[in-house]
Motif scaffolding. Structure first.
Motif, mmCIF file in Angstrom:
data_model
loop_
_atom_site.group_PDB
_atom_site.id
_atom_site.type_symbol
_atom_site.label_atom_id
_atom_site.label_comp_id
_atom_site.label_asym_id
_atom_site.label_seq_id
_atom_site.Cartn_x
_atom_site.Cartn_y
_atom_site.Cartn_z
ATOM 1 N N MET A 159 0.111 -2.039 25.020
ATOM 2 C CA MET A 159 -0.263 -1.978 23.620
ATOM 3 C C MET A 159 0.864 -2.503 22.721
ATOM 4 N N PRO A 160 0.539 -3.454 21.806
ATOM 5 C CA PRO A 160 1.574 -3.961 20.897
ATOM 6 C C PRO A 160 1.978 -2.886 19.882
ATOM 7 N N VAL A 161 3.283 -2.753 19.696
ATOM 8 C CA VAL A 161 3.828 -1.633 18.945
ATOM 9 C C VAL A 161 4.904 -2.099 17.973
ATOM 10 N N VAL A 162 4.955 -1.485 16.800
ATOM 11 C CA VAL A 162 6.116 -1.598 15.914
ATOM 12 C C VAL A 162 6.758 -0.221 15.796
ATOM 13 N N LYS A 188 9.647 0.948 -3.451
ATOM 14 C CA LYS A 188 8.860 1.499 -2.350
ATOM 15 C C LYS A 188 7.574 0.694 -2.079
ATOM 16 N N ALA A 189 6.852 0.398 -3.130
ATOM 17 C CA ALA A 189 5.590 -0.325 -2.958
ATOM 18 C C ALA A 189 5.842 -1.683 -2.308
ATOM 19 N N GLU A 190 6.849 -2.342 -2.807
ATOM 20 C CA GLU A 190 7.186 -3.669 -2.296
ATOM 21 C C GLU A 190 7.641 -3.597 -0.826
ATOM 22 N N GLN A 191 8.498 -2.603 -0.560
ATOM 23 C CA GLN A 191 8.975 -2.445 0.814
ATOM 24 C C GLN A 191 7.817 -2.168 1.766
ATOM 25 N N GLU A 192 6.922 -1.301 1.337
ATOM 26 C CA GLU A 192 5.785 -0.981 2.207
ATOM 27 C C GLU A 192 4.897 -2.201 2.428
ATOM 28 N N ALA A 193 4.823 -3.055 1.416
ATOM 29 C CA ALA A 193 4.046 -4.285 1.576
ATOM 30 C C ALA A 193 4.671 -5.153 2.672
ATOM 31 N N ARG A 194 5.998 -5.170 2.697
ATOM 32 C CA ARG A 194 6.658 -5.978 3.736
ATOM 33 C C ARG A 194 6.520 -5.319 5.103
ATOM 34 N N VAL A 195 6.589 -3.994 5.123
ATOM 35 C CA VAL A 195 6.352 -3.284 6.385
ATOM 36 C C VAL A 195 4.957 -3.627 6.908
ATOM 37 N N TRP A 196 4.002 -3.555 6.036
ATOM 38 C CA TRP A 196 2.616 -3.849 6.425
ATOM 39 C C TRP A 196 2.483 -5.267 6.939
ATOM 40 N N GLN A 197 3.208 -6.166 6.299
ATOM 41 C CA GLN A 197 3.198 -7.567 6.728
ATOM 42 C C GLN A 197 3.703 -7.700 8.175
ATOM 43 N N VAL A 198 4.781 -6.977 8.468
ATOM 44 C CA VAL A 198 5.308 -7.013 9.845
ATOM 45 C C VAL A 198 4.257 -6.489 10.824
ATOM 46 N N ILE A 199 3.634 -5.391 10.455
ATOM 47 C CA ILE A 199 2.618 -4.801 11.333
ATOM 48 C C ILE A 199 1.475 -5.784 11.568
ATOM 49 N N GLU A 200 1.042 -6.405 10.493
ATOM 50 C CA GLU A 200 -0.063 -7.365 10.580
ATOM 51 C C GLU A 200 0.322 -8.579 11.420
ATOM 52 N N GLU A 201 1.469 -9.141 11.089
ATOM 53 C CA GLU A 201 1.867 -10.387 11.746
ATOM 54 C C GLU A 201 2.162 -10.202 13.230
ATOM 55 N N THR A 202 2.654 -9.027 13.563
ATOM 56 C CA THR A 202 2.955 -8.804 14.982
ATOM 57 C C THR A 202 1.718 -8.359 15.752
ATOM 58 N N GLY A 203 0.654 -8.058 15.033
ATOM 59 C CA GLY A 203 -0.545 -7.567 15.714
ATOM 60 C C GLY A 203 -0.377 -6.180 16.300
ATOM 61 N N ALA A 204 0.521 -5.402 15.735
ATOM 62 C CA ALA A 204 0.775 -4.057 16.274
ATOM 63 C C ALA A 204 -0.473 -3.194 16.165
ATOM 64 N N GLU A 205 -0.809 -2.528 17.263
ATOM 65 C CA GLU A 205 -1.937 -1.599 17.251
ATOM 66 C C GLU A 205 -1.468 -0.164 17.063
ATOM 67 N N LEU A 206 -0.163 0.026 17.229
ATOM 68 C CA LEU A 206 0.403 1.366 17.076
ATOM 69 C C LEU A 206 1.745 1.253 16.357
ATOM 70 N N VAL A 207 1.953 2.136 15.402
ATOM 71 C CA VAL A 207 3.251 2.227 14.729
ATOM 72 C C VAL A 207 3.875 3.575 15.109
ATOM 73 N N ILE A 208 5.113 3.520 15.603
ATOM 74 C CA ILE A 208 5.795 4.749 16.001
ATOM 75 C C ILE A 208 6.902 5.042 14.993
ATOM 76 N N LEU A 209 6.780 6.169 14.316
ATOM 77 C CA LEU A 209 7.811 6.580 13.367
ATOM 78 C C LEU A 209 8.812 7.438 14.122
ATOM 79 N N ALA A 210 9.847 6.754 14.620
ATOM 80 C CA ALA A 210 10.814 7.408 15.504
ATOM 81 C C ALA A 210 11.990 7.919 14.675
ATOM 82 N N ARG A 211 11.751 8.953 13.890
ATOM 83 C CA ARG A 211 12.678 9.491 12.914
ATOM 84 C C ARG A 211 12.925 8.493 11.778
ATOM 85 N N TYR A 212 11.821 8.079 11.128
ATOM 86 C CA TYR A 212 11.924 7.112 10.027
ATOM 87 C C TYR A 212 12.384 7.779 8.747
#
Lengths: 288, 288, 288, 288
Positions: free
Chosen positions: B91-94, B151-175
């Protein structure tokens, strides 16, 4: 209402073969039985298939016998053996003890309060010590002493108690006597022993003293079906308890009591809920 | 050969209704698929049905797409959603982190050694600290700082990474950052967070210090799906560790690291093996 | 011979100050007492010192009173409070229950078999249900019903039982009633309650139902000294048990019983062995 | 500030005799050292005495050497051996591995992040596989292949590495080779091995496969000092993990990795914090 107050249990096993799940689930569908919980497992190494299904029947007047009769032919095609258990069934049990009372006391408490779906028919012991405990619970107590010379005769009387009470399960709750091969065979798959060690470590006598000598940092207990090979029967449950350098052998004995009780009562619960399948020297256990 | 190297997984859920098991198992039988392990559960209180099946297909050239297409109509009759997973799927993951590296290190180790069937596509952090660790593992590292204003802008870039990488799961490893409602919703059911307490106890910040103040004798960790209600998402796994009076807050922090790693990686393993079903505010977990 | 059959216990605490260990150990040396086990801890954050010593006296006719009298002045220099406990001491205890019998049954078993060095003087309950169990163990049973109107009067009678029996410890073994501030204060440091959750999570009523609603994967129990702040008293022991989606609230209740029994009896054992030190809202526990 | 950042450790052992505690605590008082934590234990069966003290010195310029020199005569009266450890001490260590990297990876992580107070001086292996991992951590890697013919020579080179690096502890992190009696003796009390079973069960090779054959429901790991008797050295820590019928041997291997890492790193932490005392074939462990 308790989780299983209205559910039947179908437990079955057979050699691995295409269609083993379908033969069960299709039949249940046809009978309009509603599956509430199901586990199946196919053992790749040994080629054995195991399935346990809890289901609610279509109506309160569901006839177990008719279900059984209708399923028996389909099961036969797969060399499948099965057991059907009605809600509220309490398995008839004989408990065998020696002098230590902790496991007996624990089983009696769970029995008395309805936590274990068993019906204790008798307590058998080679010593008289635990009679008052049994009597307070309203249970027959058979004091059957044993010596090397009288072993065969004593076991014959034990067997008589088992037969006459209709016990389907024998619980060796620290009985401390080795059963003969003959009795082991008669009780195959329906006698559970508690051994006070993490088998196969510390087989034989005084396992806590053995554990002390080795300086282990964990002691444990093992509940297993008995077989002809002493302390080698198929394992159902194991429990463990940390210990330290400050625990002398008698402390290990004391510390082990709780884990023995829990490990044995857990194994009994799993057995009577039809969650344990015996397969050669191993068990398949469908825990919740 | 590993247990699951040649088995497919079918995971499905739908409202409770007679025939939910049969619609799955009958189809598998027709397709000549051999079921090696199956769990199903029907939640009496909420009326939800869940099933997970591992099976071996009839031949090596088994076509997942054809299977899916053939099953979709039958599933629809039961309002059943399902996922089919091929053997060897990763599974692709960020992974999102802050400064603490223990969970990241643990996940990277399990990823690198093939213990977790995931494909880490990127590591995202609001701090630069863990870049060397990611780089050594050959992974892109996105340093996306965050302030209340951005925050809004940063989250937009986070979302972009998730989208572009095709991640199906995001793991918040002590974010350590609270995600916006909007991002929580987008990631619903596919973002796992580790909280360093036994939720719902000690929600919010500095849970180990809260635990010290209360004088608890156990600390723990909780892996859960994120949702809009901070630290209240559906729980997947929880782990626990004994502590004593001699453990100061900083000792609890240290002692908690191992249990955080184990609890998170266990949750991720269960998720990617399709053993977790999300149902309102709870999860159904078919563990081995 | 059991580990502690011939050892005395000296347990002491005082504010942190140079020489706190020495004042104890030097005295023991002078008295020719042989220390078999010793723990001491100095709490850096609160400035409290705690020490527990097991020792063998120089001769069988060792006089505890003389020892006590000789030590009292030295202890006073350090504002040290201490307790000296002779081998074989059994602490007088009153147990309070409601209708649930599992914790009572467990304590009675451990008492009857000498596993817990307590002397149960009476069982008090607001319900008549558990009288037969107490009677079989040869114990007085005081049925003292309670209503909002009669609470003060009932507590007066409870206190009378405690006073008249000379109980040094009161065990609330699922008593299910909130004690008044007045009674809490009188019993400060000598009343242990079992709460059926991992406090401070799920305070108040029906914690297993709360736990079910949150979908936790672990349930637990907490034994604590009572104080005026309901379910917030200093914690002595906590225990935990894994649960799953298949456990409905009534299953959690059932699963929790064992861990409640173990957690409570463990706390009582630690208390009567003088292993627990109360210090503000926390405890220091010198476990083996 | 961490709990032990400013505390010294005095660890000592000697034959049982009146005054063993006093000789230590009186001296510390005289030196105006403040004891923050102390454990002592007297082993009744073997007649051995063990004590571990953490203390804060009277001033920052406390001289360990002077303390040591002043104490040595008093200790000698009791045939007492002792070690004094300064705050912040990092024990020099050599790690030996084969091909499996999980324990090494875990130790390196704890080392790199300062969780384990060790100074890894070198990694030694009979295989080249783990060199990149060591190198990324900036550590020398000695690839010293071994064959039956070259064993003596290889061990001589291993010993050379240990000597030249000044290692005080050797960690066998799944080294998989049996050391010669000669090397075992040289490393007595300062080489810790991790065995992937609950010793003394499943000694020897492929313990997880042995465990599978026996159908156990728990697998475990044991960290122990090596001695001449293979897999029989004094046990420091043991850990355990539940398994089921669905775990094939390769699954047990995988499941065991975490518990091996935790058990080994725990043993190393206890050793370097001077919490472990070796006494014949057993250990005394003063855990927090």
């Amino acid at each position: 209402m308790s989780r299983t107050a209205d559910t039947w249990i179908l437990a079955a096993q057979c050699p691995s073969r295409l269609g083993t799940v379908d033969v069960v689930t299709r039949f249940l569908k046809e009978q309009r039985c509603y599956i509430t919980e199901q586990h199946s497992f196919d053992d790749r190494l040994s080629g054995g298939f195991f399935i346990r299904t809890e289901f609610r029947p279509p109506a309160a007047d569901f006839e177990g016998e008719a279900f059984r009769a209708a399923f028996v032919d389909r099961a036969a095609e797969f060399d499948m053996t099965f057991e059907l258990t009605a809600p509220g069934t309490r398995m008839p049990v004989v408990i065998m003890v020696s002098k230590a009372d902790h496991c007996l006391n624990d089983l009696l408490y769970r029995y008395r309060t309805g936590q274990l779906p068993i019906e204790i028919r008798a307590v058998v012991s080679n010593h008289p010590d635990l009679e008052p405990l049994a009597v307070w619970h309203g249970l027959p107590y058979h004091h059957l002493p044993i010596t090397p010379e009288t072993k065969a005769e004593q076991e014959a009387r034990v067997w008589q108690v088992i037969e006459e009470t209709g016990a389907e399960l024998v619980i060796l709750a620290r009985y401390m006597q080795v059963l003969s091969s003959d009795l082991c065979e008669k009780l195959s798959g329906r006698a559970i022993n508690i051994h006070h060690s993490l088998l196969p470590g510390f087989k034989g006598a005084r396992p806590y003293h053995q554990a002390y000598d080795k300086g282990v940092k964990l002691v444990g207990a093992t509940a297993h079906y008995i077989n002809d090979d002493l302390d080698e029967g198929p394992i159902i449950t194991q429990g463990v308890e940390p210990v330290s350098h400050a625990d002398y052998p008698e402390d290990l004995v004391a510390k082990g009591r709780d884990i023995e009780c829990l490990t044995l009562s857990r194994a009994v619960a799993l057995h009577v809920e039809r969650r344990v399948f015996l397969h050669a020297s191993r068990t398949v256990v469908f825990d919740r």
